[in-house]
Design a protein around this motif. Structure first.
Motif, short mmCIF file in Angstrom:
data_model
loop_
_atom_site.label_atom_id
_atom_site.label_comp_id
_atom_site.label_asym_id
_atom_site.label_seq_id
_atom_site.Cartn_x
_atom_site.Cartn_y
_atom_site.Cartn_z
N LYS A 209 0.76 -1.34 0.03
CA LYS A 209 0.03 -0.05 -0.15
C LYS A 209 0.75 1.30 -0.05
N THR A 212 1.89 2.07 -3.37
CA THR A 212 1.09 2.53 -4.29
C THR A 212 0.68 3.95 -3.94
N ASP A 213 0.90 4.32 -2.54
CA ASP A 213 0.66 5.69 -2.20
C ASP A 213 1.64 6.38 -2.86
N ARG A 214 3.05 6.16 -2.90
CA ARG A 214 3.98 6.79 -3.40
C ARG A 214 3.75 6.97 -4.79
N ARG A 215 3.35 5.93 -5.44
CA ARG A 215 3.21 6.08 -6.92
C ARG A 215 2.15 7.10 -7.24
N ARG A 216 1.07 7.00 -6.50
CA ARG A 216 -0.08 7.81 -6.67
C ARG A 216 0.28 9.23 -6.52
N ILE A 217 0.93 9.55 -5.62
CA ILE A 217 1.68 11.09 -5.08
C ILE A 217 2.55 11.50 -6.12
N ASP A 219 2.44 10.63 -9.29
CA ASP A 219 1.49 11.05 -10.35
C ASP A 219 1.14 12.45 -10.39
N LYS A 220 0.45 12.54 -9.20
CA LYS A 220 -0.38 13.63 -8.99
C LYS A 220 0.65 14.99 -8.89
#
Length: 467
Positions: A209, A212-217, A219-220
């Protein structure tokens, strides 16, 4: 450092500037509490405000400077909507790498938190992820550092699309290394299994998780950077348009709450929000003004600065601060009523140098002269002999400031004397807007102008009849 000192416990080290008795315990700083005495108001505020205890490290300078820094932290906490219950300062050689203030002092801090009923500790510095985590474990409540506090204030005050994007980017840059979770120990990219697999140390649960959070951040953040680049392009176009039209420009820079917006209103009648709060202005406001001699110029109100402004914020707001670098004249506004205006001047100049605006023509404008301490004011004017003293509230010194702006803004290079036909009224307007009219006379053939203009306009006027 000799072998004896090197071998001693760091907590017992007593160097030239450190006093062992003062380091024995946390020293309370008086006058920081903002807790209200009226019971009904207290009960109302406690429903919506975090109750905080402030803690600072005094590594150099005087005790007064350490207290001033914590008082500024209290003002920041109040601006963010917190209720300050207490504030303590510890004198030590350097921050403790584990808990910022050392394990023994952290235990004392926990007692103060329990005694006051606080739910948050705010530290006067930027803490590493491990320092935050370890200090929280000891004190048992949420720990926030100075950087996160300033980011929170910016998030509350941002209004424009660009301002919101800049703050969001800075917050994500700050948050990324501070993500926590049980998955940290499993953060290696793994997956698969069975006899084939990818070999040693590649079999496991797959992406966790936290990954995943790092990748999402990330991307943002990439999306926000693209958005800010597009908005920067729009501002660059406007700036280039002003440059092409030879529009003179002035920028207001200075410490937060120095009175820049009040000064903008006084000089232009702009009606910009004025609030006695830190970082009330985040979005650049550009207004038109006129010098006493009739020359037009733009004046930009920029974001305020503060000591130890987070690096993430400087980077995110770089395009906004560049308004200062592009200005013909920078009015560096300083709060004359502050106990140490010299330190504020130094903090702002440091940030301006970082963004390449340190070479601009600067005028120090000491504001709030009507409430300034005469001794502090005299010392500041001794350090900055070219400074001008004003009060945006009472109007004191504003006429002198306008005269100074007129004198320091660049003057057109070419003097011309031409007769402009009456049907060329737009050309007369251009001379007034872009140049400096020295005399005007109406003749049968047209308007006789003596003026100083830029070479481009002088070339256009050269085809017109001379008197």
């Amino acid at each position: 450092m000799d072998d004896t000192i090197a071998g001693a416990d760091a907590e017992e080290w007593d160097g030239d500037q450190l006093d062992r008795e003062e380091r024995a315990s946390l020293r309370r700083v008086a006058g920081l509490s903002t807790e209200l005495t009226d019971v009904t108001e207290v009960e109302y505020r406690q429903l919506r405000l975090e109750r905080v205890v402030l803690v600072g490290i005094w590594t150099s300078g005087t005790a007064a400077e350490a207290d001033s820094s914590l008082a500024e932290l209290a003002a920041l906490a109040e601006t963010a909507g917190a209720l300050v219950l207490d504030g303590v300062v510890q004198r030590r050689q350097k921050p403790d790498p584990a808990t910022y203030i050392g394990s023994g002092k952290a235990s004392q801090l926990r007692d103060i938190v329990e005694e006051t009923g606080a739910d948050t500790v705010v530290c006067d510095g930027e803490l590493s992820p491990s320092q935050l985590m370890h200090l929280e474990e000891v004190v048992g409540v949420k720990v926030v550092d100075r950087t996160a506090l300033i980011l929170d204030i910016f998030a509350q005050h941002a209004q424009s699309r660009e301002g919101k994007a800049q703050v969001a980017l800075a917050q994500m840059q700050y948050m990324l290394p501070r993500l926590r979770g049980w998955g940290q120990s499993l953060s290696r990219q793994m997956g698969g299994g069975g006899s084939g697999g990818g070999g040693m140390a590649t079999r496991g649960p797959g992406e966790t998780k936290i990954e995943t959070d790092r990748r999402r951040i990330n991307d943002k953040m990439a999306k926000l950077r693209r958005e800010l680049e597009q908005l920067k392009t729009g501002r660059d176009v406007n700036r280039e348009e002003r440059r092409r039209n030879k529009v003179l420009s002035v920028a207001l820079a200075g410490y937060t709450n120095a009175g820049k917006s009040s000064l903008l209103n006084r000089l232009t009648g702009a009606g910009v929000l004025v609030e006695n709060a830190l970082f009330a202005t985040l979005d650049t406001t550009v207004r038109r003004a006129t010098t006493p001699s009739g020359r037009s110029y733009t004046i930009a109100d920029t974001v305020g600065f503060v000591r130890h402004l987070p690096h993430h914020l400087v980077e995110a707001f770089r395009s906004t601060i560049e308004e200062v670098a592009d200005a013909h004249l920078v009015l560096h506004v300083v709060d004359g009523s502050h106990p140490d205006p010299g330190a504020q001047l130094a903090s702002v100049r440091e940030v301006l140098r970082d963004v390449g605006a340190g070479e601009s023509t600067e005028v120090v404008v000491v504001n709030k002269a009507d409430v300034a301490d005469p001794d502090v004011l005299a010392l500041l004017l001794e350090q900055e002999p070219e400074a001008i003293v004003v009060s945006a509230r009472s109007g004191r010194g504003i006429d002198e400031l306008q005269e100074l702006i007129d004198r320091l803004l660049p003057h057109p290079e070419v003097e011309v004397e031409v007769v402009i036909p009456y049907d060329e009224g737009s050309l007369v307007a251009r001379v007034h807007d872009e140049g400096e009219v020295l005399s005007t006379e109406h003749t049968p053939e047209g308007t006789l102008l003596t003026a100083r203009v830029h070479p481009d306009l002088a070339s256009e006027l050269s085809t017109l009849p001379r008197p």
